[in-house]
Design a protein around this motif. Sequence first.
Motif, PDB file in Angstrom:
ATOM      1  N   THR A  88     -31.310  14.114  11.399  1.00  0.00           N
ATOM      2  CA  THR A  88     -32.454  15.010  11.367  1.00  0.00           C
ATOM      3  C   THR A  88     -32.423  15.764  12.681  1.00  0.00           C
ATOM      4  OG1 THR A  88     -33.840  13.237  12.231  1.00  0.00           O
ATOM      5  CG2 THR A  88     -33.870  13.592   9.852  1.00  0.00           C
ATOM      6  N   THR A 112     -38.668  20.159  -3.621  1.00  0.00           N
ATOM      7  CA  THR A 112     -37.247  20.269  -3.270  1.00  0.00           C
ATOM      8  C   THR A 112     -36.356  20.060  -4.490  1.00  0.00           C
ATOM      9  OG1 THR A 112     -37.677  19.547  -1.004  1.00  0.00           O
ATOM     10  CG2 THR A 112     -35.417  19.333  -1.819  1.00  0.00           C
ATOM     11  N   THR A 124     -37.579  23.890   3.315  1.00  0.00           N
ATOM     12  CA  THR A 124     -38.429  22.708   3.149  1.00  0.00           C
ATOM     13  C   THR A 124     -39.573  22.674   4.166  1.00  0.00           C
ATOM     14  OG1 THR A 124     -36.899  21.423   4.521  1.00  0.00           O
ATOM     15  CG2 THR A 124     -36.610  21.294   2.123  1.00  0.00           C
ATOM     16  N   ILE A 140     -39.128  18.023   4.248  1.00  0.00           N
ATOM     17  CA  ILE A 140     -37.936  17.391   4.828  1.00  0.00           C
ATOM     18  C   ILE A 140     -37.487  18.156   6.070  1.00  0.00           C
ATOM     19  CG2 ILE A 140     -35.512  16.809   4.425  1.00  0.00           C
ATOM     20  CD1 ILE A 140     -36.205  16.579   1.443  1.00  0.00           C
ATOM     21  N   TRP A 154     -34.897  10.707   2.041  1.00  0.00           N
ATOM     22  CA  TRP A 154     -35.777  11.812   1.669  1.00  0.00           C
ATOM     23  C   TRP A 154     -36.552  11.541   0.385  1.00  0.00           C
ATOM     24  CZ3 TRP A 154     -35.657  13.152   6.164  1.00  0.00           C
ATOM     25  CH2 TRP A 154     -34.522  13.522   6.878  1.00  0.00           C
ATOM     26  N   ARG A 199     -30.145  14.155  -5.758  1.00  0.00           N
ATOM     27  CA  ARG A 199     -29.264  13.863  -4.624  1.00  0.00           C
ATOM     28  C   ARG A 199     -27.825  14.257  -4.911  1.00  0.00           C
ATOM     29  NH1 ARG A 199     -29.560   7.947  -3.925  1.00  0.00           N
ATOM     30  NH2 ARG A 199     -27.995   8.363  -2.319  1.00  0.00           N
ATOM     31  N   TYR A 217     -31.056  21.743   4.151  1.00  0.00           N
ATOM     32  CA  TYR A 217     -32.481  22.007   4.068  1.00  0.00           C
ATOM     33  C   TYR A 217     -32.843  22.628   5.421  1.00  0.00           C
ATOM     34  CZ  TYR A 217     -32.191  18.524   0.325  1.00  0.00           C
ATOM     35  OH  TYR A 217     -31.834  17.822  -0.803  1.00  0.00           O
ATOM     36  N   TYR A 230     -43.065  13.294   6.272  1.00  0.00           N
ATOM     37  CA  TYR A 230     -41.782  13.177   6.967  1.00  0.00           C
ATOM     38  C   TYR A 230     -41.937  13.179   8.480  1.00  0.00           C
ATOM     39  CZ  TYR A 230     -40.103  14.368   2.311  1.00  0.00           C
ATOM     40  OH  TYR A 230     -39.873  14.374   0.970  1.00  0.00           O
ATOM     41  N   GLN A 285     -39.404  11.751  11.254  1.00  0.00           N
ATOM     42  CA  GLN A 285     -38.058  11.467  10.741  1.00  0.00           C
ATOM     43  C   GLN A 285     -37.080  12.524  11.246  1.00  0.00           C
ATOM     44  OE1 GLN A 285     -38.964  11.187   6.442  1.00  0.00           O
ATOM     45  NE2 GLN A 285     -38.294   9.079   6.613  1.00  0.00           N
TER      46      GLN A 285
END
Length: 385
Positions: free
Chosen positions: A48, A261, A289, A325, A336, A343, A353, A382, A385
């Motif tokens: 991230t 998403t 996102t 995200i 996520w 995925r 993203y 989120y 993260q």
Amino acid sequence: MALSRLALLASAGLIVAALSTPTSDLPDAAASAGALKVVKRTPSGDYTANGNKIMRAGSSSSELAGTWGVYNGPADMASVAYEKGTKAQRADLRWLINQPRAGWMGSWIPDGEIAAKTRRYIELSQNGDPDALVQVTIFRMDPWYTASKKKAPTKKQIASYKRWIRASAAAIGDTPTALMLQPDATFLRTVPNFKLSSRLIRFAAKEYGALTNTRVYLETGGWDWPSPGQGGVKEAVRLLTAMGMQHADGVVTNTTHYNKTAWDVQRVADISEAFAKKGLRGRKGIVNTSSNGKGFEFGRYTGKDPDHAFVCGKKLKGTCVTLGIPPTTDVANPVWGLDEKTRQLAKKYVDAYMWVGRPWLKRQTSPFMMKRTRKLIKYSPYRGQ
């Protein structure tokens, strides 16, 4: 689909001051906002962006994996607010400020200044690392939104557009760049001269697409625009073809909407497969996102103004906006919370993203709203993260 966004952008004093004034004339307080950082990512992109947590699970083969620059200079209203904020405000905003965000550039920057402003944006984004990826959103069509529904660009506007785009592209040069081209491009469906307006975007796609280290992503609304009732994927492909997909690397979706998403990952996959059937293979996508922590369909918003949707509260009730995200190329990571089908589609068709939209601004344009932003951060599922 804000019909008054262009007027708001044009009148956004902070943006005009920051991007239309020579850098040497910027006040010390604004210049200090350029104390920036570069986000280091593993070669696989399993990261991230904010430095609080490194994601080791999963992997990424994205062309965008690597080092991403973070622009926190004077043209970013959130960064300026952070610099001026109280200790408590800065503590709350830090997670947002640490995320790579795609800066917007458009007709509010004069033709004669766009090159210098672009070079300065790149310099502050990379912070001394020439390999750091720069993210930029080009929003240069003029007229656009309501005005574009009434008249086509004049000869003078066409010449200005091309001059601006050429100068912008020349300034980017060989800089590693992810370039989002023309948010809300689905408005092409409503313009009086579709061929002329789409040809201008195609001109820009070709100019930027010729740059060696720039990946161009044409904007195509999202899952709900064009919706299935508006032609869906078929209509999106028609628009993207007219805008010059042959010169681009893919699409960017959801820049001003709030789609989940999973919905937009599916849209990206469907568009990519549609172009592959036409012989144009390898087109991937970016999903914005920044605004879909609790995604919803734009046309089903339960409040008065979807462009300025209510911020989600503790229980995330109703249609509301919150941060989604964090920016990453690790799009298929289980952390996520996406289902297995999404995925797998993301792993195959989505490069990243990214935070292209700006829900922390009033009606996503200007000005920055401190109270709103702190709530966006506080109730994001989120956060951290």
